[in-house]
Scaffold this motif. Structure first.
Motif, PDB file in Angstrom:
ATOM      1  N   ILE A 237      35.216  36.684  25.937  1.00 40.31           N
ATOM      2  CA  ILE A 237      35.278  35.229  26.038  1.00 40.31           C
ATOM      3  C   ILE A 237      34.352  34.674  27.115  1.00 40.31           C
ATOM      4  CG2 ILE A 237      36.787  33.258  26.529  1.00 40.31           C
ATOM      5  CD1 ILE A 237      37.497  34.561  23.907  1.00 40.31           C
ATOM      6  N   MET A 238      34.318  35.291  28.278  1.00 46.21           N
ATOM      7  CA  MET A 238      33.672  34.703  29.445  1.00 46.21           C
ATOM      8  C   MET A 238      32.147  34.684  29.335  1.00 46.21           C
ATOM      9  SD  MET A 238      35.905  36.144  32.671  1.00 46.21           S
ATOM     10  CE  MET A 238      35.243  34.961  33.843  1.00 46.21           C
ATOM     11  N   LYS A 239      31.560  33.615  29.861  1.00 41.16           N
ATOM     12  CA  LYS A 239      30.111  33.493  29.937  1.00 41.16           C
ATOM     13  C   LYS A 239      29.705  33.351  31.395  1.00 41.16           C
ATOM     14  CE  LYS A 239      29.381  31.310  25.397  1.00 41.16           C
ATOM     15  NZ  LYS A 239      28.831  30.122  24.705  1.00 41.16           N
ATOM     16  N   PRO A 240      28.522  33.819  31.786  1.00 44.54           N
ATOM     17  CA  PRO A 240      27.543  34.503  30.943  1.00 44.54           C
ATOM     18  C   PRO A 240      27.891  35.964  30.666  1.00 44.54           C
ATOM     19  CG  PRO A 240      26.720  34.357  33.180  1.00 44.54           C
ATOM     20  CD  PRO A 240      28.011  33.600  33.156  1.00 44.54           C
ATOM     21  N   THR A 241      28.662  36.596  31.557  1.00 45.21           N
ATOM     22  CA  THR A 241      29.100  37.977  31.390  1.00 45.21           C
ATOM     23  C   THR A 241      30.154  38.273  32.446  1.00 45.21           C
ATOM     24  OG1 THR A 241      28.469  40.315  31.604  1.00 45.21           O
ATOM     25  CG2 THR A 241      27.128  38.734  32.810  1.00 45.21           C
ATOM     26  N   THR A 242      31.169  39.044  32.079  1.00 45.72           N
ATOM     27  CA  THR A 242      32.213  39.366  33.059  1.00 45.72           C
ATOM     28  C   THR A 242      31.681  40.209  34.214  1.00 45.72           C
ATOM     29  OG1 THR A 242      32.880  41.255  31.701  1.00 45.72           O
ATOM     30  CG2 THR A 242      34.139  39.234  31.441  1.00 45.72           C
ATOM     31  N   MET A 243      30.574  40.911  33.989  1.00 42.91           N
ATOM     32  CA  MET A 243      30.025  41.736  35.058  1.00 42.91           C
ATOM     33  C   MET A 243      29.612  40.875  36.259  1.00 42.91           C
ATOM     34  SD  MET A 243      29.519  44.814  35.957  1.00 42.91           S
ATOM     35  CE  MET A 243      28.553  45.732  37.158  1.00 42.91           C
ATOM     36  N   LEU A 244      29.259  39.633  36.010  1.00 48.25           N
ATOM     37  CA  LEU A 244      28.932  38.719  37.101  1.00 48.25           C
ATOM     38  C   LEU A 244      30.133  38.526  38.024  1.00 48.25           C
ATOM     39  CD1 LEU A 244      27.064  36.616  38.464  1.00 48.25           C
ATOM     40  CD2 LEU A 244      27.857  34.951  36.770  1.00 48.25           C
ATOM     41  N   PHE A 245      31.342  38.615  37.452  1.00 45.88           N
ATOM     42  CA  PHE A 245      32.556  38.297  38.207  1.00 45.88           C
ATOM     43  C   PHE A 245      33.374  39.530  38.597  1.00 45.88           C
ATOM     44  CE2 PHE A 245      31.639  34.761  35.256  1.00 45.88           C
ATOM     45  CZ  PHE A 245      31.286  33.815  36.194  1.00 45.88           C
TER      46      PHE A 245
ATOM     47  N   THR B 283      46.016  46.811  33.998  1.00 45.69           N
ATOM     48  CA  THR B 283      44.629  46.634  33.574  1.00 45.69           C
ATOM     49  C   THR B 283      44.499  46.750  32.057  1.00 45.69           C
ATOM     50  OG1 THR B 283      44.030  48.974  33.702  1.00 45.69           O
ATOM     51  CG2 THR B 283      43.924  47.725  35.746  1.00 45.69           C
ATOM     52  N   GLY B 284      43.332  46.404  31.560  1.00 45.46           N
ATOM     53  CA  GLY B 284      43.091  46.504  30.122  1.00 45.46           C
ATOM     54  C   GLY B 284      41.620  46.332  29.803  1.00 45.46           C
ATOM     55  N   CYS B 285      41.182  45.064  29.685  1.00 43.17           N
ATOM     56  CA  CYS B 285      39.799  44.782  29.306  1.00 43.17           C
ATOM     57  C   CYS B 285      38.825  45.356  30.324  1.00 43.17           C
ATOM     58  CB  CYS B 285      39.599  43.282  29.161  1.00 43.17           C
ATOM     59  SG  CYS B 285      38.060  42.835  28.314  1.00 43.17           S
ATOM     60  N   ASP B 286      37.619  45.592  29.851  1.00 39.82           N
ATOM     61  CA  ASP B 286      36.599  46.370  30.557  1.00 39.82           C
ATOM     62  C   ASP B 286      36.602  46.259  32.076  1.00 39.82           C
ATOM     63  OD1 ASP B 286      35.978  46.560  27.905  1.00 39.82           O
ATOM     64  OD2 ASP B 286      33.850  46.142  28.136  1.00 39.82           O
TER      65      ASP B 286
END
Length: 573
Positions: free
Chosen positions: A89-97, A121-124
């Motif tokens: 769902i999240m933009k631009p990418t969850t890796m940013l956060f 935990t769960g999602c990447d």
């Protein structure tokens, strides 16, 4: 717990003075009785539940099950939220956060009267972010992974959530999928609670937790809807109370040997390349030296034992029915550090004695694997001086040694604008080069490395090309994709200097990635190169761009690496 050992929470609740009164009295409005404040270990349940994170949508219920276990063991459970990261769902990418969520986790733990921690935990990114944060405080900690979805079923075909995403363009262009077909498939592919049901990044991170010794044995491969998931969650609640009494902190589990066990296990299950960037970041937080080269030295010769998408045929539900990760861990015993500690207080080799494989087409033996030497390969060369990675088990064998002309896209926007242009000069021998998607460049290093091929090549039946970028790739994806190129293009790495028509040679056997351009020409291009303007001038994103490290260092923020997990600094920065 040693009688002389003082609970951390007693600093808040143990005094009969003004501050003891304040700390207890405000919690009294929840109806807690006297004995909850009289020496019970306080267990923080760190919950990444969010309706915006579909993979974690069931963790609100799981928290109640964990609390039940904590109460049974004589603990005082207190649930708290942290930033949740929904990859889909999240933009631009969850890796940013990821790093921001880790800071949220760290400071929430550090600032509150907590003696032990349960990470839901769960999602990447919810797994590595919470572990990173917990490492920086170093309390007794156990992980409760949310579990994968049930297998997807669509018109007689078994389909994997995540892996199906990367097939949609091909199905539309070649298979004639209509809007109605797509809508039907998207329901069928995600038909239960849980995270992606392939050996994607979420399943890889759960597997990593068990291989590191951070979950109860067997927990990582149980589907989210299976009643045994809640059983293990309840048992985890019981166990964290005992861990507090034993002072079994994260630093006593996350040793160099534990990290090597995780690398070996990841190779055997065909896990995501994202493990690399997260494991390096976790090691940095706990103070263990772990380098990009270790993933090649330790894991590249490990055979593939698990026949799961995207490297194989089956899905996580099948993996569980075949015996799950315990069978893999038993097979890997000759390769693992068998005396590594785990959260249940046993050595890792003692946790997997009584296990049986029920389907060898899903889990192979060490002497008859599905693929030899399937671990991550780390490449070096003038195109990636600090390294790049490729996942051989998900690549096309004929492309593992390949020489071709570069087709360059300066950004994702450039890619989207031109990839399906009928006049684009590209064929089956071309090498797609995507710039501007590294940690600083995008920013956040998105999962775009496995970009779709042009329509005109798909129409010819071509389904794979060598693709190179400074970005990442979803663990659910496959292809001959070179990722994590470091230094990234945005800071002037050689990737920034590649032009259309340049010859690039990939040789995975020799671990090389070479741009065939004379050094003098590269110097000239570098002199003419102009750094792009930063994409943010305020807030967290600016802080991220200013301080994020390169992919080979785990893409953590430089000021968060190491140190803060020491005993002296546990409660004060």
């Amino acid at each position: 717990m040693d009688k002389k050992q003082k609970l951390r929470s007693s600093e808040w609740f143990g005094g009969n003075d003004k501050m003891g009164f304040v700390h207890r009295s405000w919690l009294r409005n929840q109806g807690y009785p006297d004995d909850y404040f009289e020496g019970k270990p306080v267990i923080g349940i760190c919950n990444t539940w969010s309706e915006l994170t579909p993979c974690n949508g069931h963790l609100r219920d799981f928290a109640e099950v964990v609390k039940r276990g904590v109460l049974e063991a004589g603990g005082f459970p207190l649930e708290f939220p942290v930033m949740s990261l929904g990859e889909t769902i999240m933009k631009p990418t969850t890796m940013l956060f990821r790093n921001l969520a880790s800071m949220d986790t760290e400071e929430s733990i550090r600032a509150n009267p907590l003696d032990g921690i349960v990470l839901l935990t769960g999602c990447d990114k919810t797994t590595p972010s919470t572990i990173m944060g917990a490492c920086s405080v170093d309390l007794p900690t156990i992980v409760v992974p949310g579990g994968p979805m049930l297998s997807g079923r669509f018109r007689g075909e078994k389909i994997g959530s995540g892996s199906m995403n990367w097939m949609i363009k091909e199905r539309q262009e070649i298979g004639g999928y209509t809007t109605k077909d797509i809508r039907e498939a998207e329901v069928c592919v995600a038909r239960s609670i849980g995270h992606c049901n392939t050996m994607g990044t979420a399943s890889t991170m759960a597997t990593m937790c068990e291989a590191l010794g951070l979950t109860l044995p067997g927990f990582s491969s149980i589907p989210a809807v299976d009643s045994r998931k809640k059983l293990h969650a309840q048992l985890s609640g019981r166990r964290i109370v005992e861990m507090v009494k034993e002072d079994l902190t994260l630093s006593k589990i996350l040793t160099r040997e534990a990290f090597e066990n995780a690398i070996i296990t990841n190779a055997a299950v065909g896990g995501s390349t994202n493990l690399i960037i997260h494991l390096i970041a976790i090691a940095g937080r706990i103070g263990v030296q772990l380098n990009l080269e270790d993933f090649d030295l330790v894991g590249s010769k490990v055979p593939l034992l698990v026949n799961l998408k995207p490297s194989g045929t089956y899905l996580m539900e099948d993996f569980f029915y075949a015996g799950g990760l315990p069978v893999v861990m038993k097979e890997l015993r000759p390769l693992l550090h068998q005396r590594a500690n785990t959260v249940n207080g046993k050595k890792i080799s003692d946790n997997y004695d009584d296990v049986t494989c029920y389907e060898r087409d899903v889990i192979a033996t060490l002497d008859k694997p599905f693929q030899e030497k399937a671990g991550i390969a780390v490449l070096k060369g003038n195109l990636c001086e600090k390294g790049a990675v490729i996942k051989p088990s998900a690549a096309t064998p004929r492309l593992m040694h390949h020489r071709g002309e570069a087709v360059v896209f300066e950004s994702m926007e450039d890619y989207h604008e031109r990839i399906d242009d009928p006049n684009l000069e590209i064929d089956e021998n071309s090498v797609i080069v995507l710039k501007g998607v590294g940690p600083k460049g995008y920013p956040g290093m998105p999962e775009v490395g496995n970009v779709d091929l042009p329509k005109k090549l798909l129409a010819k039946g071509i389904t794979d090309l060598v693709r190179i970028s400074d970005g990442r790739m979803s663990g659910t994806a496959a292809g001959t994709v070179i990722l994590h190129v470091s230094p990234e293009s945005t800071i002037g790495g050689t990737l920034a200097l590649v032009k259309n028509g340049d010859m690039i040679e990939l040789n995975v056997t020799n671990r090389t990635l070479h741009l065939d351009v004379e050094l003098e020409e590269l110097f000239k291009r570098k002199k003419e190169w102009v750094a792009p303007e930063p994409l943010a001038k305020r807030g967290y994103v600016k802080m991220y761009i200013d301080h994020v490290e390169q992919a080979d260092k785990g893409a953590d923020l430089d000021f968060l690496v190491g140190g803060s997990g020491s005993k002296v600094e546990r409660d004060l920065h």
